[in-house]
Structures are given as structure tokens and as C-alpha cells.
Scaffold this motif. Structure first.
Motif, short mmCIF file in Angstrom:
data_model
loop_
_atom_site.label_atom_id
_atom_site.label_comp_id
_atom_site.label_asym_id
_atom_site.label_seq_id
_atom_site.Cartn_x
_atom_site.Cartn_y
_atom_site.Cartn_z
N VAL A 1 33.19 38.85 30.81
CA VAL A 1 31.98 38.47 31.97
C VAL A 1 32.76 37.55 32.96
O VAL A 1 33.09 37.89 34.22
CB VAL A 1 30.76 38.14 32.16
CG1 VAL A 1 30.11 37.14 33.11
CG2 VAL A 1 30.12 38.87 30.68
N ILE A 2 33.88 36.84 32.76
CA ILE A 2 34.65 36.40 33.46
C ILE A 2 35.71 37.32 33.89
O ILE A 2 36.49 37.69 35.21
CB ILE A 2 35.08 34.75 32.90
CG1 ILE A 2 34.41 33.94 32.55
CG2 ILE A 2 36.06 33.90 33.99
CD1 ILE A 2 33.26 33.34 33.79
N ALA A 3 36.35 37.87 33.55
CA ALA A 3 37.27 38.76 33.34
C ALA A 3 36.55 39.80 34.40
O ALA A 3 37.53 40.26 35.41
CB ALA A 3 38.40 39.22 32.26
N LEU A 4 36.15 40.47 34.01
CA LEU A 4 35.02 41.74 34.88
C LEU A 4 34.48 40.46 36.65
O LEU A 4 34.92 41.51 37.60
CB LEU A 4 33.61 41.74 34.89
CG LEU A 4 33.32 43.07 35.39
CD1 LEU A 4 33.71 43.98 35.24
CD2 LEU A 4 31.85 43.41 34.47
N ASN A 5 34.04 39.35 36.08
CA ASN A 5 33.61 39.28 37.96
C ASN A 5 35.07 38.03 38.85
O ASN A 5 35.22 39.03 39.87
CB ASN A 5 33.18 37.53 37.80
CG ASN A 5 31.65 37.71 36.99
OD1 ASN A 5 31.36 38.93 37.71
ND2 ASN A 5 30.89 37.05 36.57
N ARG A 6 36.47 38.40 37.37
CA ARG A 6 37.76 38.40 38.42
C ARG A 6 37.93 39.62 39.23
O ARG A 6 38.32 39.65 40.46
CB ARG A 6 38.34 37.92 37.33
CG ARG A 6 37.98 36.04 37.52
CD ARG A 6 39.64 35.31 37.00
NE ARG A 6 40.18 35.12 37.29
CZ ARG A 6 41.53 35.42 36.88
NH1 ARG A 6 42.02 35.50 35.48
NH2 ARG A 6 43.24 35.26 37.18
N GLU A 7 38.11 40.77 38.15
CA GLU A 7 38.19 42.01 38.60
C GLU A 7 37.80 42.41 39.65
O GLU A 7 38.69 43.02 41.30
CB GLU A 7 38.63 43.46 37.42
CG GLU A 7 39.34 42.95 36.66
CD GLU A 7 38.94 44.33 35.63
OE1 GLU A 7 38.14 44.53 35.44
OE2 GLU A 7 40.17 44.49 34.72
N GLN A 8 36.47 42.30 39.53
CA GLN A 8 35.60 42.71 41.05
C GLN A 8 35.48 41.74 42.02
O GLN A 8 35.07 42.28 43.14
CB GLN A 8 33.93 43.18 39.91
CG GLN A 8 33.91 44.10 39.00
CD GLN A 8 33.18 44.77 38.85
OE1 GLN A 8 31.94 43.18 39.07
NE2 GLN A 8 33.17 45.58 38.59
N LYS A 9 36.48 40.68 42.03
CA LYS A 9 36.04 39.77 43.34
C LYS A 9 34.88 39.10 43.37
O LYS A 9 34.26 39.00 44.69
CB LYS A 9 37.11 40.01 43.85
CG LYS A 9 38.29 40.92 44.22
CD LYS A 9 39.39 40.35 44.88
CE LYS A 9 40.75 41.52 44.93
NZ LYS A 9 41.12 40.98 43.51
N ILE A 10 34.45 39.08 42.64
CA ILE A 10 32.75 38.38 42.46
C ILE A 10 32.95 37.38 43.05
O ILE A 10 32.30 36.33 43.97
CB ILE A 10 31.90 38.68 41.28
CG1 ILE A 10 31.86 39.75 40.63
CG2 ILE A 10 30.19 37.48 40.91
CD1 ILE A 10 30.88 41.36 41.51
N PHE A 11 33.26 36.28 42.55
CA PHE A 11 33.72 35.08 43.01
C PHE A 11 34.61 34.82 44.07
O PHE A 11 33.18 33.56 44.33
CB PHE A 11 34.93 33.89 41.85
CG PHE A 11 34.63 33.94 40.43
CD1 PHE A 11 33.25 33.97 39.77
CD2 PHE A 11 35.01 34.30 39.79
CE1 PHE A 11 32.87 33.94 38.52
CE2 PHE A 11 35.15 34.42 38.57
CZ PHE A 11 33.35 33.81 37.61
N LYS A 12 34.78 35.25 44.81
CA LYS A 12 35.46 35.48 46.35
C LYS A 12 33.99 35.86 47.28
O LYS A 12 33.67 35.11 48.12
CB LYS A 12 36.46 36.42 46.23
CG LYS A 12 37.85 35.53 45.78
CD LYS A 12 39.27 36.55 46.83
CE LYS A 12 40.18 35.84 46.22
NZ LYS A 12 41.42 36.64 46.41
N ARG A 13 33.45 37.31 46.57
CA ARG A 13 31.99 37.18 47.25
C ARG A 13 30.50 35.33 47.08
O ARG A 13 30.17 35.34 48.67
CB ARG A 13 30.99 38.18 46.73
CG ARG A 13 32.45 39.61 47.11
CD ARG A 13 31.37 40.52 46.24
NE ARG A 13 32.48 42.18 46.49
CZ ARG A 13 32.63 42.58 46.12
NH1 ARG A 13 31.67 42.84 44.98
NH2 ARG A 13 33.25 43.82 45.79
N ILE A 14 31.11 35.05 46.28
CA ILE A 14 29.92 33.85 45.56
C ILE A 14 30.43 33.08 46.69
O ILE A 14 29.60 32.20 47.08
CB ILE A 14 30.08 33.75 44.81
CG1 ILE A 14 28.95 34.38 43.53
CG2 ILE A 14 29.17 32.24 44.00
CD1 ILE A 14 29.08 33.94 41.98
#
Length: 192
Positions: A27-40
Motif C-alpha cells: 500500500v505504501i509503495a502504491l501510494n508513493r508510485e501514484q503520488k498520493i502522499f503529495k496530493r494529500i
């Protein structure tokens, strides 16, 4: 005590470990790949609030998973748990914190979901096979048996088997608890 009674706490520990390490790392790797953390970061939601929510959800689901594994083991496969279930679940929560931290560490180190799955398996599989999930650790060669004692799954399974099969309280395993708490502290510092 049957062989299945010996296996049942091992299945619980293995399930918690695999769910936490591999699940969180992916999940963390997927969120990093999809740049979810930057969007958050662009929203009013704080990153620590999101991580706290993920941790709480995984802790709750891990306890539910442990209860389901124990219930199926007892009701379907005629396994026996002689000790206090609450003490077993406390051990599950402590171990889950360690394994979640390991999952966060793996997810932070790698750049893709495939790499996260691979590295998480490299961490989880040796523990699963060497820490006494399926057979007693006493059969391992001397040096390996000593090293395995300090992996997080080994003290967890020792304490869980003592609680489940010998009906002892978990605090009668101070060495195992000390190793687990050391893992909690070290893995939390690294994960943060």
C-alpha cells in the motif's frame, strides 16, 4: 496437546506477520508510485492523521483476523486453546505494531509495488519458516537457532504458545516480551 494445537498459534502469528508486512509495504509503495502522499499534502488532511488511520485499521483487522483463525482452528479443526484469549490478542497487537513498522520501512525504501512485495517476502518468508511456525526451533543448527531467537516472530510464537497451550499469562514470558518491546522501539524509530 496435538500437533495442530502447536500449529494454531503459529498460523495466527504467521497471518498477522504476512498481512502486516506485505499488505502495508504494498500500500505504501502504491501510494508513493501514484503520488498520493503529495496530493494529500495539498489537502487539509495531515499525513500523520492518514497514517494513524491506516495503523488503527490494520490493528483492528489484524485482531479480527487472529480471532477468525483461532475460531476456525478450534471449531472446524478441533484445535484447543487453553489460555486466555485476551492475552493472546494483546500479544497479537504488540506483534502487529512491529510488523506494521517493518511494512512501513519496506514501503518507504522501495520505489514500486513489485519491489515492495519482493522485499517484504524476503523479510517474512525466512521468519515464517525458521521461527517455529511449523516445527519447533530446537531442531535448527546451533548458530541459526540463536539468531532466530531474536527475530520478532520467534518470541511472539513462544509467548503465544505458552499462553494458548500452557494457560500461562503473557507476563510470564519476560524475555520474549523484552525482545518484542525492543523490536517495537527500534522499528518505530526507523519507520518514523
Amino acid at each position: 496437546i496435538t500437533y495442530f494445537d502447536f500449529l494454531l498459534p503459529g498460523f495466527v502469528g504467521m497471518g498477522v506477520m504476512i498481512y502486516s508486512i506485505i499488505g502495508v509495504a504494498s500500500v505504501i509503495a502504491l501510494n508513493r508510485e501514484q503520488k498520493i502522499f503529495k496530493r494529500i499534502l495539498a489537502t487539509p488532511l495531515k499525513v500523520r492523521t492518514m497514517f494513524a488511520g491506516q495503523i488503527i485499521a490494520h490493528l483492528i483487522l489484524s485482531v479480527v483476523q487472529a480471532v477468525i483463525i483461532m475460531a476456525v482452528g478450534v471449531l472446524v479443526f478441533d484445535g484447543h486453546i487453553y489460555g486466555n484469549l485476551l492475552w493472546l490478542l494483546i500479544l497479537v497487537v504488540i506483534a502487529n505494531i512491529i510488523f506494521l513498522n517493518l511494512g512501513f520501512i519496506v514501503g518507504a525504501v522501495v520505489n514500486s509495488v513489485r519491489a515492495a512485495d519482493g522485499l517484504a517476502n524476503v523479510i517474512a518468508m525466512p521468519m515464517m519458516f525458521l521461527s517455529g511456525t511449523f516445527f519447533p526451533k530446537e531442531g535448527l543448527p546451533g548458530g541459526l537457532a540463536t539468531v532466530v531467537e531474536y527475530l520478532p516472530l520467534s518470541p511472539l510464537l513462544d509467548a503465544m504458545r505458552g499462553v494458548a497451550l500452557e494457560a500461562k499469562p503473557f507476563w510470564e514470558y519476560p524475555t520474549e516480551l523484552a525482545i518484542l518491546m525492543t523490536w517495537v522501539v527500534i522499528s518505530s524509530v526507523i519507520a518514523i
